[in-house]
Design an enzyme around this catalytic site. Sequence first.
Site, PDB file in Angstrom:
ATOM      1  N   GLY A 171      10.413   7.665  -3.632  1.00 42.97           N
ATOM      2  CA  GLY A 171      10.460   6.215  -3.412  1.00 42.97           C
ATOM      3  C   GLY A 171      10.629   5.360  -4.656  1.00 42.97           C
ATOM      4  CG  ASP A 187       0.766   1.777   3.844  1.00 44.69           C
ATOM      5  OD1 ASP A 187       0.130   0.800   4.244  1.00 44.69           O
ATOM      6  OD2 ASP A 187       1.313   2.585   4.621  1.00 44.69           O
ATOM      7  CE  LYS A 233       3.887  -1.300   4.257  1.00 41.59           C
ATOM      8  NZ  LYS A 233       4.003  -0.238   5.267  1.00 41.59           N
ATOM      9  CB  VAL A 236       9.671  -2.833   3.610  1.00 40.66           C
ATOM     10  CG1 VAL A 236       9.035  -4.108   4.143  1.00 40.66           C
ATOM     11  CG2 VAL A 236       8.712  -2.129   2.656  1.00 40.66           C
ATOM     12  CG  ASP A 269      12.208   7.382   3.013  1.00 39.99           C
ATOM     13  OD1 ASP A 269      11.162   7.063   2.430  1.00 39.99           O
ATOM     14  OD2 ASP A 269      12.270   8.344   3.813  1.00 39.99           O
ATOM     15  NE  ARG A 323      14.354   8.429  -0.379  1.00 40.71           N
ATOM     16  CZ  ARG A 323      13.031   8.393  -0.176  1.00 40.71           C
ATOM     17  NH1 ARG A 323      12.345   7.379  -0.608  1.00 40.71           N
ATOM     18  NH2 ARG A 323      12.421   9.372   0.444  1.00 40.71           N
TER      19      ARG A 323
HETATM   20  P1  IMP Z   1      -0.056   5.346   0.811  1.00 40.91           P
HETATM   21  O1  IMP Z   1      -0.486   6.703   0.342  1.00 40.91           O
HETATM   22  O2  IMP Z   1      -0.433   5.111   2.244  1.00 40.91           O
HETATM   23  O3  IMP Z   1      -0.501   4.213  -0.076  1.00 40.91           O
HETATM   24  O4  IMP Z   1       1.506   5.364   0.909  1.00 40.91           O
HETATM   25  C1  IMP Z   1       2.307   5.251  -0.150  1.00 40.91           C
HETATM   26  C2  IMP Z   1       3.612   5.954   0.097  1.00 40.91           C
HETATM   27  O5  IMP Z   1       4.036   5.866   1.465  1.00 40.91           O
HETATM   28  C3  IMP Z   1       4.659   5.266  -0.721  1.00 40.91           C
HETATM   29  O6  IMP Z   1       4.866   5.972  -1.909  1.00 40.91           O
HETATM   30  C4  IMP Z   1       5.871   5.289   0.179  1.00 40.91           C
HETATM   31  O7  IMP Z   1       6.646   6.403  -0.108  1.00 40.91           O
HETATM   32  C5  IMP Z   1       5.358   5.416   1.580  1.00 40.91           C
HETATM   33  N1  IMP Z   1       5.368   4.106   2.290  1.00 40.91           N
HETATM   34  C6  IMP Z   1       4.324   3.304   2.553  1.00 40.91           C
HETATM   35  N2  IMP Z   1       4.702   2.189   3.207  1.00 40.91           N
HETATM   36  C7  IMP Z   1       6.042   2.289   3.355  1.00 40.91           C
HETATM   37  C8  IMP Z   1       7.040   1.413   3.947  1.00 40.91           C
HETATM   38  O8  IMP Z   1       6.783   0.306   4.460  1.00 40.91           O
HETATM   39  N3  IMP Z   1       8.315   1.871   3.904  1.00 40.91           N
HETATM   40  C9  IMP Z   1       8.673   3.070   3.350  1.00 40.91           C
HETATM   41  N4  IMP Z   1       7.785   3.894   2.766  1.00 40.91           N
HETATM   42  C10 IMP Z   1       6.474   3.513   2.780  1.00 40.91           C
HETATM   43 MG    MG Z   2       6.954   7.638  -1.591  1.00 42.10          MG
END
Ligand code: IMP
Ligand code: MG
Length: 186
Positions: free
Chosen positions: A43, A102, A131, A153, A159, A165
């Site tokens: 990402g 996230d 987020k 998003v 993606d 991407r």
């Molecule tokens: P977390 O571990 O839940 O904080 O997620 C982080 C990872 O999830 C990021 O590095 C992204 O690759 C993916 N991610 C989280 N939200 C989104 C989104 O809205 N769109 C696309 N990828 C997301």
């Molecule tokens: Mg990621």
Amino acid sequence: MIADIGKVLFHESTILARLDEIAAEITKDYRGREITVVGILNGSCLFLGDLLRRIPLPLKVDCLAVASYHGGTKSTGTVSFRQHELPDVAGRHVLIVDDILDTGRTLAAVKRTFMATGSVESVHSCVLLDKNVPREEDVISDYVGFTIPNEFVVGYGLDYMGHYRNLPFIGVLTEEAIARQGASLH
Ligand code: IMP
Ligand code: MG
């Protein structure tokens, strides 16, 4: 591909203008330190490239492949590291770069992993998007591009099922596009 975008949140020029600001802050804060920037793949790929070329300091770059979504629009709850060896960060100031914060699980897991080496000087992080959701992990990012509502998003590195991407902007997919591609999961 463009037809699948219901709404653009940040145009390329807006993103790049914000990167000028974040990069200036990072350059000021890290001057004189031994930095290793660690991008979280896949990402952060576009963000990392645009950010790095705005930081005129001597530094090293490494990447870690980490996944938590595995294709869908909701985090699976498990963070998997796809490689066995961590970059050697002994005595270095690590700046983790990720596309989006996230649930916070990814950043928390990567931070813990570097801290556990016991030899790193410091670990901080920079995310393009934050987020605005209650965090399952007590983690904040030191540098944030934009805070966004809790929407899925895509674009500028982010993606859905591996697609989008390469869009130069960040947008929200239409319900129809999510349903159409999600259907192929089942
Ligand atoms: P977390 O571990 O839940 O904080 O997620 C982080 C990872 O999830 C990021 O590095 C992204 O690759 C993916 N991610 C989280 N939200 C989104 C989104 O809205 N769109 C696309 N990828 C997301
Ligand atoms: Mg990621």
